[in-house]
Design an enzyme around this catalytic site. Sequence first.
Site, mmCIF file in Angstrom:
data_model
loop_
_atom_site.group_PDB
_atom_site.id
_atom_site.type_symbol
_atom_site.label_atom_id
_atom_site.label_comp_id
_atom_site.label_asym_id
_atom_site.label_seq_id
_atom_site.Cartn_x
_atom_site.Cartn_y
_atom_site.Cartn_z
ATOM 1 N N ASP A 1 83.657 34.142 83.763
ATOM 2 C CA ASP A 1 82.434 33.379 84.713
ATOM 3 C C ASP A 1 81.360 33.873 83.238
ATOM 4 O OD1 ASP A 1 80.135 32.467 85.736
ATOM 5 O OD2 ASP A 1 78.967 34.723 86.491
ATOM 6 N N ASP B 1 77.639 32.380 82.271
ATOM 7 C CA ASP B 1 75.820 33.293 82.805
ATOM 8 C C ASP B 1 75.421 34.794 83.851
ATOM 9 O OD1 ASP B 1 73.992 31.248 82.670
ATOM 10 O OD2 ASP B 1 75.251 30.173 84.127
ATOM 11 N N ASP C 1 79.597 38.356 87.866
ATOM 12 C CA ASP C 1 78.573 39.068 87.816
ATOM 13 C C ASP C 1 78.153 38.440 89.564
ATOM 14 O OD1 ASP C 1 77.621 36.281 87.173
ATOM 15 O OD2 ASP C 1 75.438 37.086 87.236
#
Lengths: 305, 305
Positions: B23, B25, B245
């Site tokens: 991922d 961001d 995250d």
Amino acid sequence: MNDASSEDVFQNLISSNDTFLFDCDGVLWKGAKAVPGAAAVVNFLENLGKQVIFVTNNSTKSRDKYVDKLSSLGYPSDKEKIFGTAYTSALYLKHIAKIDGKVYLIGNESMGEELDNVGIKHFGIGPDNVATSLDYDDIKRCKLDEDVNAVLVGFDGHISFSKLVRAGSYLRNPNCLFLATNSDARLPLGDCKHVVPGTGVMVASVCTVAAREPDVWCGKPGKFMFECIQKTIDINPDRAIMIGDNTKTDIVFGKQNSLKTLLVFSGVSSRDSVNSILESSDPALKEQVPDYVLPSLGDWAEFCS
Amino acid sequence: MNDASSEDVFQNLISSNDTFLFDCDGVLWKGAKAVPGAAAVVNFLENLGKQVIFVTNNSTKSRDKYVDKLSSLGYPSDKEKIFGTAYTSALYLKHIAKIDGKVYLIGNESMGEELDNVGIKHFGIGPDNVATSLDYDDIKRCKLDEDVNAVLVGFDGHISFSKLVRAGSYLRNPNCLFLATNSDARLPLGDCKHVVPGTGVMVASVCTVAAREPDVWCGKPGKFMFECIQKTIDINPDRAIMIGDNTKTDIVFGKQNSLKTLLVFSGVSSRDSVNSILESSDPALKEQVPDYVLPSLGDWAEFCS
């Protein structure tokens, strides 16, 4: 659930009730137009000496503006009989929450007017497009006021990304109170091919960014709305009926306050949606089943001459 | 759930995986800044001959723009290895839905760029404040295009009442397809005291006004995202790990596609939120429990020299 179309049922409801509580949008009017025949019914009840009260989730008018709109569409009234969420949210902030800082308002001029009437400081009305991207420097342009201790969400035709940045940021503080007027997702606007977003859309977006539900609902079916009415008007629930167009707000509100309930099909809830509720096995939906149904309030006009 | 901070675990994950899906961001960067040390780790894996793939729900960049951002922050890559929701939603509309009319887009320029790349007609990008009130004449100014047969919702910093009128109106037609990129409610933006609304906020508002859920999710954890990757890249799930995250998107995505999963705490999900999931008795939350946790991807940098 009884059909209220016949004169017998109408006469029976008149003799068994002293107080008639009316929702407005979808019952008395749709947009700028009165529901045909509805004014004749409301005036007939007034002339019989019945207590007529207007109870609306629509936050886009102050009490003073509701007096004007009601009057212009044939429902003369005075403001002591009108309970809208612009008014009740101001009452909550003033008398229950006793806010001493500022309120960040996702709302409109009428909500501001009612807050001003009780001396609550607020800001946020009108366009706010300071930030429109995920760029850090852009987001930081939304300056935050440290003196905010409540966020109030009502109808806001200027809802924007910047407003959601601010609401989410203020509500990160768990001590910041979160008030919403109502959760109506759509407004009934007559022969309009458009779907018209209601305050529930603005509330849903703030709930999502804030990861919180409102602490208080100032409109139907929340209990504070009925407390506001009872504070100034004497109602005997055994002899009162709530008339509305929305099962989730009006009917639940009536039932929770032990009023009789009547649903009209001239607004949000359709006969099909009521049938779905009746067929559902979800016990939570039982609160949405009205005691009576009627296609339109105007259907009673013929009994009012 | 294992702690992945030690060199032993790091070496074990390297030897047992050929493919690393990242991922972006909150894992590789926060806003405009790289997560310290993360680039050294990603480059180390590339140099070992590992397959490195970038999988992001953020719809504000086209593949071409992701190549630029990755490169500028120290992650040189090429666009065949980058899967963002601007790209996957265009693929869905072109190859799966085979849309022949127009798409009404609540989104951004990059989503428009990807739709243009596959020849899908669209409109809606940019400010739209035609209607801002509940006045019928105002609402009617939102002219509706009869040739719309899909509504696509991604990140839109110009979200507005007019856009919600249009989306709700188009989606009243049950044959109009409703696509959303992702449900992330907030963006992780580094040391920012502001809460930054994610696409999930825009999607929640459209769902509320339309009284519908999206027919298709084009990002994680939706299955179409993995189908897009598999179509061009050969992945052996037994030897692949998803690193993200966000438990709700990244971890669920990994588990649903039989990948190993690693959660970093440098973005959306905190150690506290994972502990809450572990303590919960809700079986649906089990999908959100990662195989491994690590404070930050950069913590592995010391093992990469």
